[in-house]
Enzyme design. Sequence first.
Site, PDB file in Angstrom:
ATOM      1  CG  ASP A   1      -1.967   1.114   1.199  1.00  0.00           C
ATOM      2  OD1 ASP A   1      -2.287   1.595   0.093  1.00  0.00           O
ATOM      3  OD2 ASP A   1      -2.454   1.508   2.265  1.00  0.00           O
TER       4      ASP A   1
ATOM      5  CE1 TYR B   1       2.269   5.356  -4.098  1.00  0.00           C
ATOM      6  CE2 TYR B   1       0.607   3.649  -4.279  1.00  0.00           C
ATOM      7  CZ  TYR B   1       1.921   4.019  -4.111  1.00  0.00           C
ATOM      8  OH  TYR B   1       2.891   3.052  -3.967  1.00  0.00           O
TER       9      TYR B   1
ATOM     10  CB  CYS C   1      -3.545   0.874  -2.588  1.00  0.00           C
ATOM     11  SG  CYS C   1      -3.660   2.582  -3.126  1.00  0.00           S
TER      12      CYS C   1
ATOM     13  CB  THR D   1      -5.331   5.166  -5.639  1.00  0.00           C
ATOM     14  OG1 THR D   1      -6.315   5.951  -4.967  1.00  0.00           O
ATOM     15  CG2 THR D   1      -4.649   6.020  -6.693  1.00  0.00           C
TER      16      THR D   1
ATOM     17  CB  CYS E   1      -9.559   4.695   0.796  1.00  0.00           C
ATOM     18  SG  CYS E   1      -7.876   5.049   1.367  1.00  0.00           S
TER      19      CYS E   1
ATOM     20  CG  HIS F   1      -5.193   5.000   4.442  1.00  0.00           C
ATOM     21  ND1 HIS F   1      -4.735   4.588   3.213  1.00  0.00           N
ATOM     22  CD2 HIS F   1      -4.088   5.376   5.143  1.00  0.00           C
ATOM     23  CE1 HIS F   1      -3.420   4.717   3.168  1.00  0.00           C
ATOM     24  NE2 HIS F   1      -3.003   5.190   4.325  1.00  0.00           N
TER      25      HIS F   1
END
Length: 260
Positions: free
Chosen positions: A11, A43, A75, A77, A189, A191
């Site tokens: 990640d 990112y 991740c 993205t 996401c 996170h």
Amino acid sequence: MHDAGPVLVFDSGLGGVSVVRAISQQMPRIRLVYVADDAAFPYGDWEDDALRTHIVELMGRLIAQYRPTAVVIACNTASTLVLPALRARYDIPFVGTVPAIKPAAEQTKTGIIAVLATPGTMRRDYTRDLIRKFASLVHVRLVGAPLLAAFAEARMRGEAIDERSLAEQIEPCFVEIEGRRTDMVVLACTHYPFLTDLFDRHAPWPVCFIDPAPAIARRLASVLEGRRVDGGPGTAAFTSGRPVLAPVLQVLRQYRLAVA
């Protein structure tokens, strides 16, 4: 392809630890190597072509170093941008992370869902293709939140975050149409699961926040079927080489990750 090795979880920062948590719960005996590309975080600030080149080249070095049995790109993205290039370049299984739009569309009772994402994930054609394919019969609010991943990083480092700004970031998720309200919010996401208690606190009404990590772990288990994987405690590495703070070490230790 190597016969045995660890599973590499990758990640841009600490968010992928939410995926490590889910993998460890489902497959506690396999060895994980977690790599946070914190030198390049976030990112979302990168141009697509530059980020694609960066990740593909970095992944080559990581595969040579760790010789993994499989790689999890933890991740959204990165997954929506580079998975085809990685699979074309490297002869190893890659498990990606995609927004859990399909289960949200299947589970909604009100017909209104939100996808809470980084701006990078929000603007990807891949994300919109998922909406067209799996959520064409429901109302989807696509919300790009530029601050939340950094808030999660800060929180995991033991730092205070601005909850008023957090509330402003999630506010567009909550939609009311003819008496019906958003009831599902896709956390697009890795996170974001580390902020869900704060999301609950600042939500104007209760919703289901969908964490993608358990589905990623199930997909990995399917990919690993019949393959040999190393066992034992895992390790974590950070591309920046900066010292790892005590709160981060504590988080990593919860999931049997020691800093390399």
